[in-house]
Design a protein around this motif. Structure first.
Motif, PDB file in Angstrom:
ATOM      1  N   SER A 127      20.451  -0.882  -2.908  1.00 40.82           N
ATOM      2  CA  SER A 127      19.542   0.239  -2.213  1.00 40.82           C
ATOM      3  C   SER A 127      18.245   0.393  -2.709  1.00 40.82           C
ATOM      4  CB  SER A 127      20.491   1.518  -2.375  1.00 40.82           C
ATOM      5  OG  SER A 127      20.605   1.780  -3.537  1.00 40.82           O
ATOM      6  N   LEU A 131      14.646   0.070  -0.753  1.00 39.66           N
ATOM      7  CA  LEU A 131      13.830   1.256  -0.709  1.00 39.66           C
ATOM      8  C   LEU A 131      12.188   0.786  -1.343  1.00 39.66           C
ATOM      9  CD1 LEU A 131      12.824   4.134  -0.036  1.00 39.66           C
ATOM     10  CD2 LEU A 131      13.767   4.672  -2.186  1.00 39.66           C
ATOM     11  N   ARG A 140       7.950   2.553   4.884  1.00 44.25           N
ATOM     12  CA  ARG A 140       8.687   3.908   4.438  1.00 44.25           C
ATOM     13  C   ARG A 140       7.805   4.632   3.274  1.00 44.25           C
ATOM     14  NH1 ARG A 140      10.239   8.234   3.684  1.00 44.25           N
ATOM     15  NH2 ARG A 140      12.336   9.233   3.389  1.00 44.25           N
ATOM     16  N   HIS A 142       8.061   7.361   0.442  1.00 43.22           N
ATOM     17  CA  HIS A 142       9.115   8.104  -0.407  1.00 43.22           C
ATOM     18  C   HIS A 142       8.402   9.504  -0.562  1.00 43.22           C
ATOM     19  CE1 HIS A 142      12.152   9.260  -3.022  1.00 43.22           C
ATOM     20  NE2 HIS A 142      11.101   9.504  -4.167  1.00 43.22           N
TER      21      HIS A 142
END
Length: 511
Positions: A127, A131, A140, A142
């Motif tokens: 995971s 990310l 993406r 954060h």
């Protein structure tokens, strides 16, 4: 009974000091450490109770024996020589410790605080690795700030104001997913469809080839490529030669038919899907907010009409100062802004405040406790001197080793006073009971301090083996802190006691 009389008081004092260091986290806003403090602080009293009841009972049932009692209480010859050397060079040791303390004090401010809880997670887990991959290619971010507006119109107005902030890269609302200049783009797509769509619509289904037909097709293609590659005036001659050489190297040999089938699957297996996607894209229609996917609409507009604005930073938020600048700039326009940068910033402030409060409370209450029990100003100062020195050394070592303080290991310095104070208490108490520091160094007390510190280092050192980066860093720093405290207690403190004349039965200033 004699052992309880000699060591019981200092043992109880050490347990109380350690419990105070843990309980100091209870009044802070860091709930996780407050709960840890409650559990560990209570454990100190349980351990003290067991050491004052169960352990003596076990010794009474299985006596250690009288033989060799004196030999067990006296350090080996090497330890005695070390004590003699410390007493002989006490002033030099104190000056060296002072120099190292001043040098460490100049380095300690360079120690960093890692505010991002994401860095506490194992980067090798699927995971977290995913990310990081999404963040690295820009898919993406954060560190985005979210702002809620009353409705879509208010969101668009606030978006325009946020977009003017220098530290903001872009602000995104639901309307941002609606393409701009749609009429011009649809005209271009329409022109493309005029020429491409008929070819896609009239394409005949592919006829599966058998092995011989595939070989014949390759032979025909090879002949054409050979002819094209020999024409020096042809624009694609060089490309034809490269393609001919590449395919020939793959399909050469006795298993040419199998190799051609494998090559065909590799090159063309995804072609039908791509052609179908191209055919669908040629039938594009105008996009409106209402035609966007329902999941996207629900993500950006609540059932009561409130609209979401996502604010992206212009600079990389790898430092706490950058996060603070970004959050403050956005909050100046949207005070109700939330999101991971806000949480990270406020959580870091809460943890640092809890760290300062716990450290101050631990020092104050331990000083009060020692003053009440020891009743001598100098004794209390002697107990805290090696701890202060070890604390400065620990912060400097963390800076030099590149180990950042974080949300997990920030408890190191407050606990240093509670856990490290035990050795200093025992050594100062033994010096008072003996005929001086030299006699105290020949007793079992220094060895007991050493063994106690080693067991503590072993306990925290095992945490360093954890795959969780935050837990591992806590084990590393705690082990380092206890090691430096041990050195300061067994080397610097005896020298300081000699220089100050403590333990020679002279009267000292009392509380």
């Amino acid at each position: 009974a004699e052992a309880a009389r000699v060591a019981g008081g200092s043992l109880t004092l050490c347990a109380l000091s350690a419990a105070i260091a843990f309980f100091a986290f209870l009044p802070t806003d860091y709930v996780g450490l407050a709960e840890l403090g409650l559990i560990a602080g209570s454990g100190m009293f349980i351990a003290l109770f067991a050491n004052l009841t169960l352990l003596p009972a076990l010794i009474a049932m299985a006596p250690l024996g009288e033989g060799g009692r004196e030999a067990q209480l006296i350090l080996p010859a090497a330890g005695a020589r070390a004590g003699t050397a410390i007493r002989r060079h006490a002033r030099a040791i104190c000056w060296v410790a002072l120099f190292l303390g001043v040098a460490a004090a100049t380095v300690a401010p360079r120690a960093e605080f890692d505010f991002d809880p994401l860095n506490l997670k194992d980067p090798n887990t699927e995971s977290v690795a995913t990310l990081f991959d999404l963040m690295s290619d820009g898919s993406r971010n954060h560190h985005t700030i979210e702002v809620l507006s009353a409705d879509q119109a208010a969101a668009e107005a606030l978006k325009a104001r946020l977009g003017k902030i220098e530290l903001v890269d872009k602000a995104v609302t639901l309307a941002s997913y609606v393409p701009k200049s749609q009429e011009e783009k649809l005209d271009i797509i329409g022109d493309m469809a005029l020429f491409i769509a008929p070819a896609l619509a009239l394409a005949a289904p592919a006829v599966p080839l058998n092995a011989q037909a595939r070989l014949d097709a390759w032979a025909a293609l090879r002949t054409k490529l050979q002819a094209l590659s020999e024409r020096s005036d042809a624009a694609g001659a060089a490309s034809a030669r490269r393609l001919l050489a590449a395919v020939s190297s793959v399909v050469g040999g006795d298993r040419a038919a199998t190799a051609l089938l494998d090559l065909e699957n590799r090159l063309l297996a995804g072609l039908p899907g791509r052609l179908d996607a191209l055919n669908q894209s040629l039938r594009a229609e105008a996009v409106t907010i209402s035609s966007l996917p329902q999941q996207l609409q629900a993500r950006n507009v609540a059932a009561d009409g409130r609209a979401l604005i996502e604010v992206y930073p212009r600079e990389a938020l790898s430092e706490r100062a950058a996060v603070g600048r970004f959050v403050d700039a956005v909050r100046a326009v949207a005070p109700n802004a939330v999101g991971s940068p806000v949480v990270i910033l406020e959580a870091g402030r809460t943890v640092l405040r809890a760290f300062a409060e716990a450290g101050a409370l631990a020092v104050i209450f331990i000083v009060v406790l020692l003053a009440f029990v020891m009743r001598r100003v100098r004794d209390v100062a002697m107990v805290f001197a090696p701890l202060l020195l070890a604390g400065i050394w620990t912060a400097a070592a963390a800076a030099l080793l590149g180990v950042a303080f974080n949300l997990a290991n920030v408890i190191v310095l407050p606990l240093l006073f509670g856990l490290g104070v035990a050795g200093a208490i025992h050594l100062v108490a033994r010096s008072r009971e003996s005929d001086g520091v030299g006699e105290a160094l020949r007793t079992s007390t220094p060895r007991a301090v050493l063994f106690s510190a080693l067991t503590t280092i072993g306990s925290f050192g095992s945490i360093y083996l954890s795959s969780h980066p935050g837990t591992a860093s806590m084990g590393l720093l705690l082990s380092l802190a206890i090691t430096l405290t041990l050195i300061s207690t067994l080397v610097f403190l005896p020298a300081l006691l000699v220089v100050c004349g403590l333990g020679d039965k002279s009267e000292e200033t009392q509380f």
